[in-house]
Design an enzyme around this catalytic site. Structure first.
Site, PDB file in Angstrom:
ATOM      1  N   THR A  89       0.840  -1.280   0.079  1.00  0.00           N
ATOM      2  CA  THR A  89      -0.175  -0.057  -0.150  1.00  0.00           C
ATOM      3  C   THR A  89       0.817   1.400   0.082  1.00  0.00           C
ATOM      4  OG1 THR A  89      -1.475   1.432   1.431  1.00  0.00           O
ATOM      5  CG2 THR A  89      -0.077  -0.097   2.713  1.00  0.00           C
ATOM      6  N   ASP A 110      -3.606   9.950  10.454  1.00  0.00           N
ATOM      7  CA  ASP A 110      -3.782  10.016   9.162  1.00  0.00           C
ATOM      8  C   ASP A 110      -2.381  10.211   8.057  1.00  0.00           C
ATOM      9  OD1 ASP A 110      -6.274  11.340   7.307  1.00  0.00           O
ATOM     10  OD2 ASP A 110      -5.237   9.678   6.738  1.00  0.00           O
ATOM     11  N   ARG A 148      -0.416  12.227  -0.456  1.00  0.00           N
ATOM     12  CA  ARG A 148       0.278  11.067  -1.078  1.00  0.00           C
ATOM     13  C   ARG A 148       0.470  11.368  -2.511  1.00  0.00           C
ATOM     14  NH1 ARG A 148      -3.993   6.373   1.288  1.00  0.00           N
ATOM     15  NH2 ARG A 148      -3.085   6.403   3.540  1.00  0.00           N
ATOM     16  N   TYR A 194      -1.629  -1.451  10.269  1.00  0.00           N
ATOM     17  CA  TYR A 194      -1.912  -1.900   8.839  1.00  0.00           C
ATOM     18  C   TYR A 194      -0.655  -1.485   7.955  1.00  0.00           C
ATOM     19  CZ  TYR A 194      -3.472  -1.307   3.962  1.00  0.00           C
ATOM     20  OH  TYR A 194      -3.738  -1.278   2.412  1.00  0.00           O
TER      21      TYR A 194
HETATM   22  N1  NAD Z   1      -7.994  -0.347  -3.175  1.00  0.00           N
HETATM   23  C1  NAD Z   1      -6.955   0.527  -2.978  1.00  0.00           C
HETATM   24  O1  NAD Z   1      -6.953   1.663  -3.270  1.00  0.00           O
HETATM   25  C2  NAD Z   1      -5.906  -0.101  -2.275  1.00  0.00           C
HETATM   26  C3  NAD Z   1      -4.614   0.796  -1.677  1.00  0.00           C
HETATM   27  C4  NAD Z   1      -3.715   0.198  -1.068  1.00  0.00           C
HETATM   28  C5  NAD Z   1      -3.284  -1.188  -1.072  1.00  0.00           C
HETATM   29  N2  NAD Z   1      -4.682  -1.795  -1.325  1.00  0.00           N
HETATM   30  C6  NAD Z   1      -4.241  -3.396  -1.258  1.00  0.00           C
HETATM   31  O2  NAD Z   1      -4.575  -4.140  -2.109  1.00  0.00           O
HETATM   32  C7  NAD Z   1      -4.943  -5.331  -1.910  1.00  0.00           C
HETATM   33  C8  NAD Z   1      -6.589  -5.421  -2.500  1.00  0.00           C
HETATM   34  O3  NAD Z   1      -7.436  -4.329  -1.839  1.00  0.00           O
HETATM   35  P1  NAD Z   1      -8.955  -4.294  -2.367  1.00  0.00           P
HETATM   36  O4  NAD Z   1      -9.156  -2.942  -2.479  1.00  0.00           O
HETATM   37  O5  NAD Z   1      -9.068  -5.232  -3.683  1.00  0.00           O
HETATM   38  O6  NAD Z   1      -9.550  -4.823  -1.150  1.00  0.00           O
HETATM   39  P2  NAD Z   1     -10.588  -6.033  -0.996  1.00  0.00           P
HETATM   40  O7  NAD Z   1     -11.053  -5.697   0.639  1.00  0.00           O
HETATM   41  O8  NAD Z   1     -11.911  -5.550  -1.732  1.00  0.00           O
HETATM   42  O9  NAD Z   1     -10.024  -7.187  -1.287  1.00  0.00           O
HETATM   43  C9  NAD Z   1      -9.582  -8.015  -0.377  1.00  0.00           C
HETATM   44  C10 NAD Z   1      -9.887  -9.341  -0.605  1.00  0.00           C
HETATM   45  O10 NAD Z   1      -8.987 -10.323   0.009  1.00  0.00           O
HETATM   46  C11 NAD Z   1     -10.067 -11.324   0.766  1.00  0.00           C
HETATM   47  N3  NAD Z   1      -9.491 -11.938   1.800  1.00  0.00           N
HETATM   48  C12 NAD Z   1      -8.856 -11.315   3.155  1.00  0.00           C
HETATM   49  N4  NAD Z   1      -8.278 -12.229   3.973  1.00  0.00           N
HETATM   50  C13 NAD Z   1      -8.426 -13.198   3.366  1.00  0.00           C
HETATM   51  C14 NAD Z   1      -8.138 -14.530   3.666  1.00  0.00           C
HETATM   52  N5  NAD Z   1      -7.594 -14.886   4.830  1.00  0.00           N
HETATM   53  N6  NAD Z   1      -8.174 -15.736   2.823  1.00  0.00           N
HETATM   54  C15 NAD Z   1      -8.989 -15.538   1.613  1.00  0.00           C
HETATM   55  N7  NAD Z   1      -9.039 -14.302   1.188  1.00  0.00           N
HETATM   56  C16 NAD Z   1      -9.053 -13.215   2.050  1.00  0.00           C
HETATM   57  C17 NAD Z   1     -11.435 -10.686   1.049  1.00  0.00           C
HETATM   58  O11 NAD Z   1     -12.416 -11.663   0.970  1.00  0.00           O
HETATM   59  C18 NAD Z   1     -11.419  -9.542  -0.177  1.00  0.00           C
HETATM   60  O12 NAD Z   1     -12.096 -10.253  -1.153  1.00  0.00           O
HETATM   61  C19 NAD Z   1      -5.036  -5.326  -0.290  1.00  0.00           C
HETATM   62  O13 NAD Z   1      -3.901  -6.118  -0.065  1.00  0.00           O
HETATM   63  C20 NAD Z   1      -4.908  -3.911  -0.155  1.00  0.00           C
HETATM   64  O14 NAD Z   1      -4.168  -3.684   0.953  1.00  0.00           O
HETATM   65  C21 NAD Z   1      -5.530  -1.566  -2.091  1.00  0.00           C
HETATM   66  O1  UDX Z   2     -16.751   9.407   5.334  1.00  0.00           O
HETATM   67  C1  UDX Z   2     -15.365   9.703   5.416  1.00  0.00           C
HETATM   68  C2  UDX Z   2     -14.484   8.646   5.112  1.00  0.00           C
HETATM   69  C3  UDX Z   2     -13.301   8.912   5.110  1.00  0.00           C
HETATM   70  N1  UDX Z   2     -12.728  10.295   5.242  1.00  0.00           N
HETATM   71  C4  UDX Z   2     -11.561  10.461   5.090  1.00  0.00           C
HETATM   72  O2  UDX Z   2     -10.945  10.349   3.719  1.00  0.00           O
HETATM   73  C5  UDX Z   2      -9.589  10.056   3.582  1.00  0.00           C
HETATM   74  C6  UDX Z   2      -9.615   8.827   2.961  1.00  0.00           C
HETATM   75  O3  UDX Z   2     -10.025   7.536   3.751  1.00  0.00           O
HETATM   76  P1  UDX Z   2      -9.821   6.061   3.232  1.00  0.00           P
HETATM   77  O4  UDX Z   2     -11.136   5.361   4.255  1.00  0.00           O
HETATM   78  O5  UDX Z   2     -10.522   5.965   1.818  1.00  0.00           O
HETATM   79  O6  UDX Z   2      -8.801   5.382   3.376  1.00  0.00           O
HETATM   80  P2  UDX Z   2      -7.021   5.803   3.466  1.00  0.00           P
HETATM   81  O7  UDX Z   2      -6.962   6.796   1.968  1.00  0.00           O
HETATM   82  O8  UDX Z   2      -6.895   6.998   4.443  1.00  0.00           O
HETATM   83  O9  UDX Z   2      -6.380   4.629   3.092  1.00  0.00           O
HETATM   84  C7  UDX Z   2      -6.764   3.635   2.334  1.00  0.00           C
HETATM   85  O10 UDX Z   2      -6.004   3.873   1.186  1.00  0.00           O
HETATM   86  C8  UDX Z   2      -5.008   3.097   1.034  1.00  0.00           C
HETATM   87  C9  UDX Z   2      -5.061   1.453   1.153  1.00  0.00           C
HETATM   88  O11 UDX Z   2      -3.881   0.989   1.754  1.00  0.00           O
HETATM   89  C10 UDX Z   2      -6.252   1.242   1.796  1.00  0.00           C
HETATM   90  O12 UDX Z   2      -6.984   0.777   1.182  1.00  0.00           O
HETATM   91  C11 UDX Z   2      -6.777   2.251   2.927  1.00  0.00           C
HETATM   92  O13 UDX Z   2      -5.767   2.129   4.022  1.00  0.00           O
HETATM   93  C12 UDX Z   2      -9.172   9.900   5.213  1.00  0.00           C
HETATM   94  O14 UDX Z   2      -8.423  11.184   5.317  1.00  0.00           O
HETATM   95  C13 UDX Z   2     -10.231   9.586   5.895  1.00  0.00           C
HETATM   96  O15 UDX Z   2     -10.343  10.258   7.270  1.00  0.00           O
HETATM   97  C14 UDX Z   2     -13.904  11.179   5.721  1.00  0.00           C
HETATM   98  O16 UDX Z   2     -13.477  12.257   5.639  1.00  0.00           O
HETATM   99  N2  UDX Z   2     -14.990  10.937   5.506  1.00  0.00           N
END
Ligand code: NAD
Ligand code: UDX
EC number: 4.1.1.35
Length: 389
Positions: A138, A336, A340, A184
């Site tokens: 992440t 927070d 980024r 995390y």
């Molecule tokens: N979406 C983003 O912007 C973002 C940002 C930073 C990092 N990431 C990383 O990318 C990856 C995917 O993120 P996402 O947004 O798709 O999240 P998500 O929560 O939608 O997907 C994660 C999936 O992993 C599965 N999972 C979790 N624990 C498990 C286990 N023990 N066994 C089997 N399956 C399991 C969950 O069921 C879920 O479907 C994560 O590692 C997250 O940290 C995502």
């Molecule tokens: O209702 C809301 C929800 C969120 N927020 C703010 O919006 C910002 C983004 O919050 P998000 O919940 O989307 O999560 P963040 O961007 O902080 O981190 C996320 O992005 C990186 C990935 O590792 C993870 O999926 C998650 O950690 C934060 O500053 C949070 O405080 C609000 O102000 N109001």
């Protein structure tokens, strides 16, 4: 005409491969599976506890890619079938994680186990069986910018050296231990260091991905509709939920934090390049984000309000946002990232990838999806009288 043979960035033909995708049922996994099925010959062993976000890819059996995607309902915490699937595949992609900030300070043990302990066997099986690994970390591993420690009015805060986040140069800066939000990011940092060490000591072929706020359809859930009513998803789903329900958007600590958002479909292009160009991707950590889409959370709320109004035809609220404290919204131990912005040098050099979609455009397509998918269900939920106690 037969489709031209697909070649990689160096002109070599791309051979069909088998991919073990752990966490395939999630937001990113579901888009990655769609892309792989629609545009490549590769086979996916989709591993997850849930499959509702990929059901449309698994049924009916008449789908053109049927036979190229198999779903395995497995919890990687304790399942002996995992190693066999990794051995069957050429490449393992690990997306599995608890990755919603509302969990980091409220479920710190689950968060640390999910993002570090549970990933250990995946790394071990890949290393022991000489299998390639793409591991999802992440952007949060950068934590806070160096500039955030300068005096508020210091002009040096405008110097990119104090806020651009670069994979092979920027430090990881977290808050103190009782700020459990960082459970995390710290778990993700340590698993990165373990993957990197397996590469350095045992020759593991790895790629680490640092997503910078990927957003789009199917991200998280809408509380009370396809997720728990008291659940707190990430900001896109939180704000979508507020807009769908005609409620003000809650700005945590005034919404001053900044983020750069990238459209999921642009980001998936980058992942496909990593999958199909191992020589260019192995051994690298990649920022994947859109430095041109930076907003404060407040600006995001204002833009989503404007876009939703256009998409739904409903007028915005007189008072579209309200400020809430992080303590009230997330509870004790929240902290927070202030800003980024990804440095794009390494991904440009290695893979020639750049994002294309503006924040307005990605919000328009995403909120169109949200409105089409949830508006009716929300109307039903709101109109149903609350069950008398
Ligand atoms: N979406 C983003 O912007 C973002 C940002 C930073 C990092 N990431 C990383 O990318 C990856 C995917 O993120 P996402 O947004 O798709 O999240 P998500 O929560 O939608 O997907 C994660 C999936 O992993 C599965 N999972 C979790 N624990 C498990 C286990 N023990 N066994 C089997 N399956 C399991 C969950 O069921 C879920 O479907 C994560 O590692 C997250 O940290 C995502
Ligand atoms: O209702 C809301 C929800 C969120 N927020 C703010 O919006 C910002 C983004 O919050 P998000 O919940 O989307 O999560 P963040 O961007 O902080 O981190 C996320 O992005 C990186 C990935 O590792 C993870 O999926 C998650 O950690 C934060 O500053 C949070 O405080 C609000 O102000 N109001």
């Amino acid at each position: 005409m037969a489709s031209a043979a697909r070649v990689d960035l160096d002109g070599n033909p791309i051979k069909a491969m088998t991919i073990c995708m752990i966490g395939a049922g999630g937001f990113i996994g579901s888009h990655l599976c769609e892309k792989l099925m629609a545009e490549t010959p590769h086979k996916v062993l989709a591993v997850d506890v849930y499959n509702d976000k990929i059901k449309h890819l698994l049924e009916p059996a008449s789908l053109p890619w049927a036979g190229r995607i198999q779903f395995h309902r497995i919890n990687i915490k304790n399942d002996s079938r995992l190693e066999g699937l990794i051995k069957m595949a050429d490449l393992t992609i690990n997306l599995a994680a608890i990755c919603t900030p509302a969990d980091y300070n409220t479920r710190p043990l689950d968060t640390i186990y999910s993002n570090f302990i549970d990933a250990l066997p995946v790394v071990k099986y890949c290393s022991e069986n000489n299998k390639r690994l793409i591991h999802f970390s992440t952007c949060e591993v950068y934590g806070k910018t160096i500039g955030s420690f300068l005096p508020k009015d210091s002009p040096m805060r405008q110097d990119p050296a104090y806020f651009i986040l670069k994979e092979d140069a920027s430090p990881c800066i977290f808050g103190s231990i009782e700020k459990q939000r960082w459970s995390y990011a710290c778990a993700k940092q340590l698993i990165e260091r373990l993957v990197y060490a397996e590469g350095a000591e045992n020759g593991l072929e790895f790629t680490i991905v640092r997503p910078f706020n990927w957003i789009g359809p199917r991200m998280d859930f809408i509380p009370g509709i396809d997720g728990p009513s008291e659940g707190v998803p990430r900001v896109l789903a939180c704000f979508s939920n507020n807009l769908l329900r005609g409620e003000p958007l809650k700005l945590v600590d005034g919404g001053q934090s900044q983020r750069t958002f990238v459209y999921i479909k642009d980001a998936i292009e980058a992942v496909l390049l990593m999958i199909e160009n191992p020589a260019r991707a192995n051994g690298h950590i990649f920022n994947v984000g859109n430095p041109n889409n930076e907003v404060t959370v407040r600006q995001l709320a204002e833009m989503m309000t404007e876009v939703y109004s256009k998409v739904s035809g409903e007028p915005a609220l007189e008072v579209p946002t309200i400020d809430v404290s992080s303590k009230e919204f997330y509870g004790e131990g929240y902290d927070d990232s202030d800003k980024r912005i990804p440095d794009m040098t390494i991904i440009n050099t290695q893979l020639g990838w750049n994002p294309k979609t503006s924040l307005w455009d990605l919000l328009e397509s995403t909120l169109t999806y949200q409105h089409r998918t949830y508006a009716e269900a929300i109307k039903q939920a709101i109109s149903k009288p609350i069950a008398s106690s």
